[in-house]
Scaffold this motif. Structure first.
Motif, PDB file in Angstrom:
ATOM      1  N   TYR A 315      50.632  22.672 -39.012  1.00 32.84           N
ATOM      2  CA  TYR A 315      51.805  22.117 -39.675  1.00 32.84           C
ATOM      3  C   TYR A 315      51.393  20.958 -40.562  1.00 32.84           C
ATOM      4  CZ  TYR A 315      51.693  18.455 -36.072  1.00 32.84           C
ATOM      5  OH  TYR A 315      51.311  17.421 -35.260  1.00 32.84           O
ATOM      6  N   THR A 316      52.313  20.566 -41.412  1.00 40.57           N
ATOM      7  CA  THR A 316      52.060  19.462 -42.319  1.00 40.57           C
ATOM      8  C   THR A 316      53.359  18.736 -42.612  1.00 40.57           C
ATOM      9  OG1 THR A 316      51.257  18.877 -44.536  1.00 40.57           O
ATOM     10  CG2 THR A 316      52.355  20.995 -44.302  1.00 40.57           C
ATOM     11  N   GLU A 317      53.261  17.442 -42.900  1.00 38.61           N
ATOM     12  CA  GLU A 317      54.442  16.698 -43.345  1.00 38.61           C
ATOM     13  C   GLU A 317      54.660  16.842 -44.849  1.00 38.61           C
ATOM     14  OE1 GLU A 317      52.045  15.174 -41.483  1.00 38.61           O
ATOM     15  OE2 GLU A 317      53.045  14.792 -39.566  1.00 38.61           O
ATOM     16  N   GLU A 318      53.669  17.373 -45.530  1.00 41.33           N
ATOM     17  CA  GLU A 318      53.771  17.521 -46.982  1.00 41.33           C
ATOM     18  C   GLU A 318      54.880  18.505 -47.344  1.00 41.33           C
ATOM     19  OE1 GLU A 318      50.037  18.587 -48.622  1.00 41.33           O
ATOM     20  OE2 GLU A 318      48.997  16.792 -47.899  1.00 41.33           O
ATOM     21  N   PHE A 320      57.983  18.158 -47.252  1.00 38.67           N
ATOM     22  CA  PHE A 320      59.130  18.129 -46.358  1.00 38.67           C
ATOM     23  C   PHE A 320      60.433  18.287 -47.130  1.00 38.67           C
ATOM     24  CE2 PHE A 320      62.355  15.055 -44.605  1.00 38.67           C
ATOM     25  CZ  PHE A 320      62.842  15.889 -43.607  1.00 38.67           C
ATOM     26  N   ALA A 338      63.712  15.860 -39.860  1.00 40.20           N
ATOM     27  CA  ALA A 338      62.288  15.530 -39.763  1.00 40.20           C
ATOM     28  C   ALA A 338      61.759  15.823 -38.364  1.00 40.20           C
ATOM     29  CB  ALA A 338      62.059  14.054 -40.119  1.00 40.20           C
ATOM     30  N   ASP A 341      61.199  19.548 -38.109  1.00 40.42           N
ATOM     31  CA  ASP A 341      60.356  20.176 -39.131  1.00 40.42           C
ATOM     32  C   ASP A 341      59.096  20.798 -38.538  1.00 40.42           C
ATOM     33  OD1 ASP A 341      59.486  20.901 -41.726  1.00 40.42           O
ATOM     34  OD2 ASP A 341      58.278  19.087 -41.841  1.00 40.42           O
ATOM     35  N   HIS A 342      58.421  20.099 -37.631  1.00 40.28           N
ATOM     36  CA  HIS A 342      57.187  20.641 -37.063  1.00 40.28           C
ATOM     37  C   HIS A 342      57.467  21.856 -36.186  1.00 40.28           C
ATOM     38  CE1 HIS A 342      54.937  16.571 -37.658  1.00 40.28           C
ATOM     39  NE2 HIS A 342      54.983  17.301 -38.755  1.00 40.28           N
ATOM     40  N   PHE A 550      53.829  13.368 -34.683  1.00 39.56           N
ATOM     41  CA  PHE A 550      53.715  13.349 -36.135  1.00 39.56           C
ATOM     42  C   PHE A 550      53.701  11.917 -36.658  1.00 39.56           C
ATOM     43  CE2 PHE A 550      58.235  13.926 -35.078  1.00 39.56           C
ATOM     44  CZ  PHE A 550      58.800  12.851 -35.732  1.00 39.56           C
ATOM     45  N   PHE A 555      56.802  11.270 -43.848  1.00 40.02           N
ATOM     46  CA  PHE A 555      58.043  11.839 -44.349  1.00 40.02           C
ATOM     47  C   PHE A 555      58.700  10.942 -45.403  1.00 40.02           C
ATOM     48  CE2 PHE A 555      57.661  13.797 -40.142  1.00 40.02           C
ATOM     49  CZ  PHE A 555      57.915  15.124 -40.439  1.00 40.02           C
ATOM     50  N   GLU A 592      66.167   9.331 -40.779  1.00 44.02           N
ATOM     51  CA  GLU A 592      66.334  10.744 -40.476  1.00 44.02           C
ATOM     52  C   GLU A 592      67.795  11.097 -40.221  1.00 44.02           C
ATOM     53  OE1 GLU A 592      64.253  13.957 -37.558  1.00 44.02           O
ATOM     54  OE2 GLU A 592      64.914  12.100 -36.619  1.00 44.02           O
TER      55      GLU A 592
END
Length: 605
Positions: A315-318, A320, A338, A341-342, A550, A555, A592
């Motif tokens: 996974y990535t926070e990019e 988002f 947020a 998201d993962h 994370f 984010f 969030e």
């Protein structure tokens, strides 16, 4: 017409069919709590049944009905931008739509189990029949002979259905859009609970006309008649055999390709040990995190000990902000975007690997001492709900500076309402009362949106430790059998002795008997660190232990802040926050929650 999800109980006698019939507003729920206190006192005090009685007395409720009109997805409108897996069964006498993983003990999940429910409905009625359904699901069952449709979810409401005047739906956004626009539609108390806790409490949603269907409820609809709200028959058995239950899961999940969540903790390890011992095929174990998190190497070692494949999450926070529209759709805005998201990416990767069922250890807290430790060693006597609230539910005092004064008062009222709901379990012994708070005020509204979102995105998720009969068994255990995770330890040592010596993320192993004494120093150190964390939070200090998987700062991109600025403007227009708030100055929880709530308002109003 009864207002669903509103604040006041009905005042018109025409809406009440029996003297104990109440509106399912939050005020109505509290009245139902109070009416059930005498029953809770005389019932087995530590049982799940008495806790459920403290939540709801039996009764029926008038709803407007259109007879359960079908949508393009069948009877259950569960539209999402994900790959929602819906199922349908039809015979000469019945038709059924369901989402998620539904089984009856002794039967394969899905069509075989639904056929059993149909037979039972004809023999024993909906309350007895639908109480047999297990798993994580929502269901619409149509009886062609009677012309009636019955709607329900699993016993903990993990796959959510939304009741909105004349409709039951799995899609909150569509439910609200179908309702007439109104200046008073916004449920400010519901919104306040989300902004305060990160989830909507007590069955509320963002719209006062829409509520979440509880796990013990059944909506009965017939064309041209007022709908009724029924209740599933409670389980009255006194015994529960964990290994027999897991053996039934082997039958239920025979057609599934399973991915089992494996963390560094003891709950997922217990489930992995039980599944392996029962011979349930596991395609993979999977862990969310990176190699930098201590859970990853621990999980890999446990998987190797059980001779199971292990897959780390990718996974990535990019990007988002690019995923936000789909995240809002699959979550119904019921959980922070947020935060989810993962898990969303985790589910998507599993689907791409051909996984059809995820298994989670969520619920293991109710089989051990997790929710009691703030009172240790004083575990008997009357519950102390204010103490429980301050130490486990909201240890860090919230910041109200972003709200206008009127909404700040509503925000404070969310705490009062939550505490009032907790106090409805006051007739139970302390530990049973605390367990009930977790089971009925936390699980449906914290875990439910997560399981619902996974299901809507195409990955049904089963939480075996959230079986209602199992939880009833756990709540009736002697306290010493749950302290120090004694039941977990004994079960793992018996089912998978080859991994009993491996340590968990808190530094303890799962060895039982005298060998467990070696883990006492690590156990005490871990619980002391957790207590110190709560104390630090209570006094507004920084967290002493970082447990997040994370990087929250990742984010906080310019694009995400721009979306948050628009969300703040929407909330200001609805009289919630002050004008001119800088998104960059918000704490991560505020960022969030404001982003999620504001975007949800933009979508539906």
């Amino acid at each position: 017409m009864v207002q669903l999800g509103g604040v006041e109980p009905p005042t018109s006698g025409s809406t009440i069919q029996r003297s104990n019939q109440l509106s399912y507003s939050c005020a109505g729920r509290e009245t139902r709590f109070a009416a059930a206190q005498k029953q809770a006192i005389v019932a087995q005090p530590s049982s799940l049944i008495s806790a459920r009685r403290a939540l709801a007395a039996s009764g029926t409720l008038c709803l407007a009905s259109d007879g359960g009109a079908k949508t393009k997805h069948g009877m259950i409108d569960c539209t999402s931008s994900g790959e929602d897996r819906g199922w349908r069964f039809e015979s000469e006498d019945f038709a059924a739509d369901w989402r998620g993983f539904l089984f009856v003990r002794g039967h394969r999940a899905g069509e075989d189990s639904v056929a059993r429910l149909c037979r039972e409905l004809r023999l024993n009625g909906p309350q007895g029949a639908l109480a047999l359904a297990k798993g994580s699901f929502c269901l619409a069952l149509h009886d062609k002979q009677a012309g009636a449709t019955f709607w329900c979810t699993d016993q903990f409401g993990l796959v959510q259905l939304f009741v909105a005047e004349d409709r039951v739906s799995g899609d909150l956004l569509q439910s609200v859009r179908r309702l007439p626009r109104g200046d008073d539609a916004l449920d400010r108390a519901g919104l306040a609970s989300f902004l305060r806790y990160g989830f909507y409490t007590l069955g509320r949603t963002i719209d006062r006309r829409v509520r979440v269907l509880s796990g013990d409820e059944i909506v009965r609809q017939t064309p041209g008649s007022a709908s009724q709200l029924l209740h599933k028959a409670p389980d009255t058995s006194d015994t529960f055999e964990f290994e027999s239950y897991i053996a039934d899961l082997r039958t239920a999940a025979a057609d599934e390709r399973i991915s089992l969540d494996l963390t560094g903790g003891i709950d997922s390890r217990l489930v992995a040990a039980a599944f392996t011992h029962a011979g349930i095929p596991i395609a993979e174990t999977a862990t969310m995190g990176t190699g930098a998190h201590k859970d990853m190497p621990i999980a890999q070692t446990v998987a190797a000990g059980l001779k199971l494949p292990h897959v780390p999450a990718q996974y990535t926070e990019e990007a988002f902000d690019a995923r936000i529209p789909e995240l809002l759709s699959v979550t119904n805005g019921q959980i922070g975007l947020a935060t989810y998201d993962h898990a969303f990416q985790f589910a998507r990767e599993r689907r791409l690997r051909g996984i059809t069922l995820a298994i989670s250890g969520v619920g293991g807290e109710l089989w051990k001492d997790f929710w009691w430790l703030q009172d240790f060693p004083f575990l008997s006597g009357h519950p102390k709900f204010e103490w429980l609230y301050a130490t486990r539910i909201e240890p860090r005092p919230p910041d109200t500076s972003i709200f206008i004064p009127e909404f700040a008062r509503i925000f404070q009222g969310a705490r009062d309402e939550y505490l009032a709901a907790m106090h409805r379990f006051s007739a139970l012994p302390k530990t049973a009362a605390y367990d009930s708070v977790y089971a009925f005020l936390r699980v449906p509204y914290v875990t439910g949106p997560w399981v619902s979102a996974a299901t809507r995105s195409g990955l049904p998720t089963l939480c075996p430790l959230l079986d209602p009969e199992g939880i009833d068994f756990a709540m009736r255990m002697r306290r010493r059998d749950r302290l120090f995770a004694a039941w977990h330890r004994a079960s793992i040592a018996r089912l998978a002795p080859q991994i009993a010596h491996l340590r968990t993320a808190d530094g303890t192993s799962t060895r039982a008997g005298a060998a467990a004494l070696l883990d006492v120093p690590s156990y005490v150190a871990d619980k002391s660190a957790r207590l110190a964390q709560k104390v630090a939070q209570r006094f507004g200090a920084r967290d002493l232990v970082r447990r997040s998987l994370f990087d929250a700062g990742a984010f906080r991109t310019d694009a995400a802040h721009e979306l948050t600025r628009g969300a703040l403007a929407t909330l200001a227009r609805f009289g919630v926050v002050r004008d001119g708030i800088d998104p960059a100055r918000l704490s991560f929880p505020q960022f969030e929650r404001v982003l999620t709530a504001g975007l949800l308002l933009q979508e539906i109003y």
